[in-house]
Structure formats: C-alpha cells, structure tokens
Design a protein around this motif. Sequence first.
Motif, PDB file in Angstrom:
ATOM      1  N   GLU A 236      14.456   9.362  -7.668  1.00 31.32           N
ATOM      2  CA  GLU A 236      13.931   9.776  -8.972  1.00 31.32           C
ATOM      3  C   GLU A 236      12.793  10.771  -8.835  1.00 31.32           C
ATOM      4  OE1 GLU A 236      13.772   6.293  -8.167  1.00 31.32           O
ATOM      5  OE2 GLU A 236      15.817   6.020  -8.851  1.00 31.32           O
ATOM      6  N   ALA A 237      12.037  10.674  -7.773  1.00 31.95           N
ATOM      7  CA  ALA A 237      10.871  11.541  -7.577  1.00 31.95           C
ATOM      8  C   ALA A 237      11.249  12.926  -7.052  1.00 31.95           C
ATOM      9  CB  ALA A 237       9.893  10.884  -6.617  1.00 31.95           C
TER      10      ALA A 237
ATOM     11  N   LEU B 144       4.468  -1.911   8.465  1.00 34.83           N
ATOM     12  CA  LEU B 144       3.002  -1.866   8.546  1.00 34.83           C
ATOM     13  C   LEU B 144       2.520  -0.765   9.495  1.00 34.83           C
ATOM     14  CD1 LEU B 144       2.171  -5.682   8.543  1.00 34.83           C
ATOM     15  CD2 LEU B 144       1.932  -4.055   6.647  1.00 34.83           C
ATOM     16  N   ALA B 145       3.334  -0.427  10.486  1.00 40.09           N
ATOM     17  CA  ALA B 145       2.967   0.637  11.424  1.00 40.09           C
ATOM     18  C   ALA B 145       3.340   2.024  10.901  1.00 40.09           C
ATOM     19  CB  ALA B 145       3.644   0.395  12.777  1.00 40.09           C
ATOM     20  N   GLY B 146       4.009   2.077   9.748  1.00 37.14           N
ATOM     21  CA  GLY B 146       4.390   3.358   9.162  1.00 37.14           C
ATOM     22  C   GLY B 146       5.586   4.007   9.818  1.00 37.14           C
ATOM     23  N   LYS B 147       6.446   3.220  10.444  1.00 36.77           N
ATOM     24  CA  LYS B 147       7.603   3.758  11.152  1.00 36.77           C
ATOM     25  C   LYS B 147       8.875   3.775  10.308  1.00 36.77           C
ATOM     26  CE  LYS B 147       5.964   2.210  15.649  1.00 36.77           C
ATOM     27  NZ  LYS B 147       6.242   1.336  16.792  1.00 36.77           N
ATOM     28  N   VAL B 148       8.804   3.296   9.070  1.00 37.12           N
ATOM     29  CA  VAL B 148       9.983   3.228   8.216  1.00 37.12           C
ATOM     30  C   VAL B 148       9.966   4.416   7.259  1.00 37.12           C
ATOM     31  CG1 VAL B 148      11.212   1.881   6.475  1.00 37.12           C
ATOM     32  CG2 VAL B 148      10.076   0.723   8.370  1.00 37.12           C
ATOM     33  N   TYR B 149      11.035   5.195   7.283  1.00 38.45           N
ATOM     34  CA  TYR B 149      11.175   6.326   6.364  1.00 38.45           C
ATOM     35  C   TYR B 149      11.897   5.844   5.122  1.00 38.45           C
ATOM     36  CZ  TYR B 149      13.012  10.563   4.249  1.00 38.45           C
ATOM     37  OH  TYR B 149      13.338  11.545   3.362  1.00 38.45           O
ATOM     38  N   TYR B 150      11.360   6.172   3.973  1.00 42.13           N
ATOM     39  CA  TYR B 150      12.017   5.839   2.708  1.00 42.13           C
ATOM     40  C   TYR B 150      11.773   6.984   1.730  1.00 42.13           C
ATOM     41  CZ  TYR B 150       7.418   4.795   0.801  1.00 42.13           C
ATOM     42  OH  TYR B 150       6.129   4.893   0.377  1.00 42.13           O
TER      43      TYR B 150
ATOM     44  N   ALA C  33       0.796  -1.231   0.000  1.00 39.07           N
ATOM     45  CA  ALA C  33       0.000   0.000   0.000  1.00 39.07           C
ATOM     46  C   ALA C  33       0.835   1.292   0.000  1.00 39.07           C
ATOM     47  CB  ALA C  33      -0.974  -0.007   1.163  1.00 39.07           C
ATOM     48  N   PRO C  34       1.867   1.441   0.819  1.00 35.92           N
ATOM     49  CA  PRO C  34       2.603   2.718   0.818  1.00 35.92           C
ATOM     50  C   PRO C  34       3.334   3.018  -0.496  1.00 35.92           C
ATOM     51  CG  PRO C  34       3.036   1.513   2.835  1.00 35.92           C
ATOM     52  CD  PRO C  34       2.293   0.586   1.928  1.00 35.92           C
ATOM     53  N   THR C  35       3.753   1.990  -1.230  1.00 32.01           N
ATOM     54  CA  THR C  35       4.524   2.226  -2.454  1.00 32.01           C
ATOM     55  C   THR C  35       3.768   1.880  -3.724  1.00 32.01           C
ATOM     56  OG1 THR C  35       5.457  -0.002  -2.377  1.00 32.01           O
ATOM     57  CG2 THR C  35       6.708   1.749  -1.286  1.00 32.01           C
ATOM     58  N   ASN C  36       2.678   1.144  -3.599  1.00 33.20           N
ATOM     59  CA  ASN C  36       1.917   0.636  -4.749  1.00 33.20           C
ATOM     60  C   ASN C  36       2.751  -0.298  -5.615  1.00 33.20           C
ATOM     61  OD1 ASN C  36      -0.447   1.981  -4.051  1.00 33.20           O
ATOM     62  ND2 ASN C  36       0.265   3.844  -5.057  1.00 33.20           N
ATOM     63  N   ASN C  37       3.799  -0.862  -5.044  1.00 34.61           N
ATOM     64  CA  ASN C  37       4.666  -1.790  -5.762  1.00 34.61           C
ATOM     65  C   ASN C  37       5.209  -2.788  -4.740  1.00 34.61           C
ATOM     66  OD1 ASN C  37       6.694  -3.142  -7.147  1.00 34.61           O
ATOM     67  ND2 ASN C  37       7.375  -1.303  -8.239  1.00 34.61           N
TER      68      ASN C  37
END
Length: 106
Positions: free
Chosen positions: A104-105, A94-100, A22-26
């Motif tokens: 390219e964006a 899954l908890a949204g604690k990982v920053y990435y 879900a967070p990356t759609n990939n």
Amino acid sequence: MDYKETKAPVSTITYDKEAIEAPTNNIYEAISIIARRANQINGDLKKELLDKLDEFATYNDSLEEVFENKEQIEVSKFYEKLPKATAIAIEEWLAGKVYYRTPEAE
C-alpha cells in the motif's frame, strides 16, 4: 542461511513489546511478518532435514527388518536441539535482518 549458528534461545524467553513493534509501529503487523519468516525458516529446516535423512533411506518392502542407524539418530537429535523457527525469526527481526515491504505504501 545457516540456522545452526544462530544465537536464538532454545527455551522460552520474554521479549520487549516495544522492541518488537518498533520497526512497524504496529505489534500485529510485526507479529505477522515474524510468523511468515518463521514459516520460511521452518520450511528450510524441514527440507534440509529430509534431504539428509534421504541418504539413510532403504527402499525395502520388508517390514520385518528395521535398522537403527546411529548416524541417522544423531542427525535427528541435532535438528531437535536447534532453536524453534519462531525464536530464530524473532532474533532476526530484532537484529534488523528481515526484509519486509507494504504494497500500500509503494
């Protein structure tokens, strides 16, 4: 970060594919990010364990005397019972604690 207080499962469980991607759609990008985070966690845990085991190290050239230190065994058992680094990384993801970020964006 304190990995000892994590709610990650110790045994293998099945995760929802849509929740992971879900967070990356990939899904492949998500797994790549999770794998990199798992490597970071594994490195942190390994460094912490080696630092604690260094306290018990005896610098002796004699191979005849091997001491079993009960505290050293307890420390090792504690780290063996912790969840695997991949499970911790997935729970953080899954908890949204990982920053990435994607270069390219930017």
